[in-house]
Design a protein around this motif. Structure first.
Motif, PDB file in Angstrom:
ATOM      1  N   UNK A 122      41.676  17.934  60.411  1.00  0.00           N
ATOM      2  CA  UNK A 122      41.343  18.160  59.405  1.00  0.00           C
ATOM      3  C   UNK A 122      42.133  19.128  58.622  1.00  0.00           C
ATOM      4  N   UNK A 123      43.604  19.322  59.073  1.00  0.00           N
ATOM      5  CA  UNK A 123      44.273  20.081  58.199  1.00  0.00           C
ATOM      6  C   UNK A 123      45.856  19.142  58.321  1.00  0.00           C
ATOM      7  N   UNK A 124      45.604  17.894  58.006  1.00  0.00           N
ATOM      8  CA  UNK A 124      46.565  16.905  57.537  1.00  0.00           C
ATOM      9  C   UNK A 124      47.716  17.014  58.737  1.00  0.00           C
ATOM     10  N   UNK A 125      47.240  16.803  59.884  1.00  0.00           N
ATOM     11  CA  UNK A 125      48.134  16.733  61.174  1.00  0.00           C
ATOM     12  C   UNK A 125      47.501  15.624  62.128  1.00  0.00           C
ATOM     13  N   UNK A 126      48.340  15.669  63.228  1.00  0.00           N
ATOM     14  CA  UNK A 126      47.778  14.869  64.304  1.00  0.00           C
ATOM     15  C   UNK A 126      48.408  15.741  65.620  1.00  0.00           C
ATOM     16  N   UNK A 127      47.362  15.831  66.377  1.00  0.00           N
ATOM     17  CA  UNK A 127      47.553  16.296  67.833  1.00  0.00           C
ATOM     18  C   UNK A 127      48.141  15.124  68.908  1.00  0.00           C
ATOM     19  N   UNK A 128      49.326  15.432  69.317  1.00  0.00           N
ATOM     20  CA  UNK A 128      49.643  14.167  70.454  1.00  0.00           C
ATOM     21  C   UNK A 128      49.681  14.829  71.804  1.00  0.00           C
ATOM     22  N   UNK A 129      49.740  13.891  72.520  1.00  0.00           N
ATOM     23  CA  UNK A 129      49.853  14.284  74.062  1.00  0.00           C
ATOM     24  C   UNK A 129      51.476  14.026  74.288  1.00  0.00           C
ATOM     25  N   UNK A 130      52.312  15.042  74.475  1.00  0.00           N
ATOM     26  CA  UNK A 130      53.540  15.022  74.746  1.00  0.00           C
ATOM     27  C   UNK A 130      53.913  14.479  76.217  1.00  0.00           C
ATOM     28  N   UNK A 131      53.186  15.186  77.262  1.00  0.00           N
ATOM     29  CA  UNK A 131      53.251  14.715  78.410  1.00  0.00           C
ATOM     30  C   UNK A 131      51.903  15.141  79.119  1.00  0.00           C
ATOM     31  N   UNK A 132      51.631  15.143  80.419  1.00  0.00           N
ATOM     32  CA  UNK A 132      50.326  15.523  80.939  1.00  0.00           C
ATOM     33  C   UNK A 132      50.194  17.053  80.899  1.00  0.00           C
ATOM     34  N   UNK A 133      49.357  17.345  80.235  1.00  0.00           N
ATOM     35  CA  UNK A 133      48.797  18.763  80.017  1.00  0.00           C
ATOM     36  C   UNK A 133      49.544  19.453  78.894  1.00  0.00           C
ATOM     37  N   UNK A 134      50.260  18.852  77.989  1.00  0.00           N
ATOM     38  CA  UNK A 134      51.107  19.195  76.885  1.00  0.00           C
ATOM     39  C   UNK A 134      50.655  18.539  75.595  1.00  0.00           C
ATOM     40  N   UNK A 135      49.705  19.376  74.858  1.00  0.00           N
ATOM     41  CA  UNK A 135      49.547  18.943  73.527  1.00  0.00           C
ATOM     42  C   UNK A 135      50.500  19.393  72.268  1.00  0.00           C
ATOM     43  N   UNK A 136      50.398  18.580  71.339  1.00  0.00           N
ATOM     44  CA  UNK A 136      51.335  19.281  70.195  1.00  0.00           C
ATOM     45  C   UNK A 136      50.502  18.933  68.977  1.00  0.00           C
ATOM     46  N   UNK A 137      50.461  19.809  67.958  1.00  0.00           N
ATOM     47  CA  UNK A 137      49.911  19.906  66.679  1.00  0.00           C
ATOM     48  C   UNK A 137      51.191  19.429  65.969  1.00  0.00           C
ATOM     49  N   UNK A 138      51.183  18.308  65.271  1.00  0.00           N
ATOM     50  CA  UNK A 138      52.514  17.971  64.342  1.00  0.00           C
ATOM     51  C   UNK A 138      51.899  18.160  63.110  1.00  0.00           C
TER      52      UNK A 138
END
Length: 353
Positions: A305-321
């Motif tokens: 809800x803050x104009x971004x997307x969380x993606x899964x980069x690899x197993x166990x690693x998330x990135x809020x872009x």
């Protein structure tokens, strides 16, 4: 769609993620009146961008109710490792860092993981190792936006210099690869001179001067960070190329960061565009996710809800872009990429006290 957070408790509960306070997880770690101690390592203090991040960090900690310990690793992974040891000895409950050497940080991440101290990395993503969340913008998009702007301005023909950052950094690699890929695909008539600078402004200026001497018909410069801003303008001025954008001698310059000086230079016609890297949001969400980790929350890929997307980069690693817009003087679209005007009040670079 609002981001869902799955709370780690006996029975998983789904709640809405708010900007600065998470819902009650039933965690037994601390009462609402306590202030968890966290450590933040600043990667450097020799650029306007990172000095802005340093300014925003204590403000965000106060808003989130966190106690703060800070260090500065000065772009040195050995110092970063030593600073983490200090944090551990001080009893921090979480660590935020921005490792500039994204490969060499792996042993330090492993040590923190073994001690169950959550880590959030800011601006950079480690090549390996466990972190709770990566908070950065899409750095490939930085290179693509710069490519589309220059490709449009040059009409798909000519020569440009790319002043690369450090290729030991995921940011440098992402920006470089994306810029080159975009140029090859969309503007094959443009010749790119890639110059490694290791995020050093003096090196960038020297290499730009050499390229302009050998190729006086260069019409574009892509600086992967504002570290090269001062030197680039000085070189262009020395060569009589720091002229109005309507002048046929004008060299189009695109930067990355969105610092106040860049925004002023766009308005003045000295440079033409930048990508606004959100220093304020880096500080805000690095600490937000640290607090969430301490409180026992987990996250899933998806829109926030803050104009971004969380993606899964690899197993166990998330990135809020986080969002990082292209900034220009006219707010037009370039190669299908929308931009905002340099005087837009929503840009953090226009809101520093």
């Amino acid at each position: 769609m609002r981001l869902r957070t799955a709370l780690s408790s006996t029975a998983s509960v789904v709640c809405a993620l708010t900007l600065l306070s998470a819902c009650d997880s039933g965690s037994t770690t601390a009462s609402s009146g306590d202030k968890p101690l966290v450590g933040v390592d600043y990667p450097r203090s020799d650029t306007d961008f990172w000095n802005s991040y340093i300014k925003y960090t204590p403000e965000s900690a106060k808003q989130l109710g966190l106690s703060l310990k800070t260090t500065n690793s000065q772009n040195d992974v050995a110092k970063l490792t030593a600073n983490v040891q200090t944090f551990i000895s001080q009893g921090v409950k979480g660590v935020a860092m921005a490792p500039q050497d994204t490969a060499a940080i792996a042993p330090t991440l492993a040590q923190l993981d073994a001690k169950e101290i959550p880590v959030v990395t800011v601006d950079t993503r480690p090549d390996s190792g466990k972190v709770f969340m990566v908070v950065r913008a899409d750095n490939r998009a930085y290179g693509e936006k710069a490519c589309q702007f220059l490709g449009t301005k040059l009409g798909g023909k000519g020569k440009v210099v790319m002043l690369e950052g450090g290729l030991d950094s995921i940011n440098g690699r992402d920006r470089t690869e994306a810029f080159n890929d975009c140029m090859k695909k969309n503007y094959p008539g443009i010749k790119v001179f890639g110059e490694a600078t290791n995020w050093d402004g003096a090196v960038a200026a020297q290499k730009l001067q050499t390229d302009l001497t050998a190729h006086p018909d260069i019409k574009g410069v892509y600086m992967q960070s504002s570290f090269a801003l001062s030197g680039t303008l000085q070189v262009l001025k020395q060569k009589g190329l720091l002229v109005d954008p309507k002048d046929k001698k004008h060299v189009f310059v695109v930067s990355n960061d969105g610092i106040p000086e860049e925004l002023k230079d766009i308005a003045a016609g000295k440079i033409d565009a930048t990508v606004s890297q959100p220093a304020d949001l880096y500080a805000k969400y690095a600490l937000y996710y640290l607090k969430a980790a301490i409180d026992g929350k987990t996250f899933k890929p998806g829109k926030t809800d803050h104009d971004s997307t969380i993606i899964q980069v690899r197993d166990g690693l998330l990135e809020d872009q986080l969002s990082a817009p292209l900034v220009t003087s006219d707010g037009a679209s370039y190669g299908g990429v929308a931009s905002v005007k340099s005087d837009d009040s929503a840009l953090w670079g226009n809101n520093l006290g």
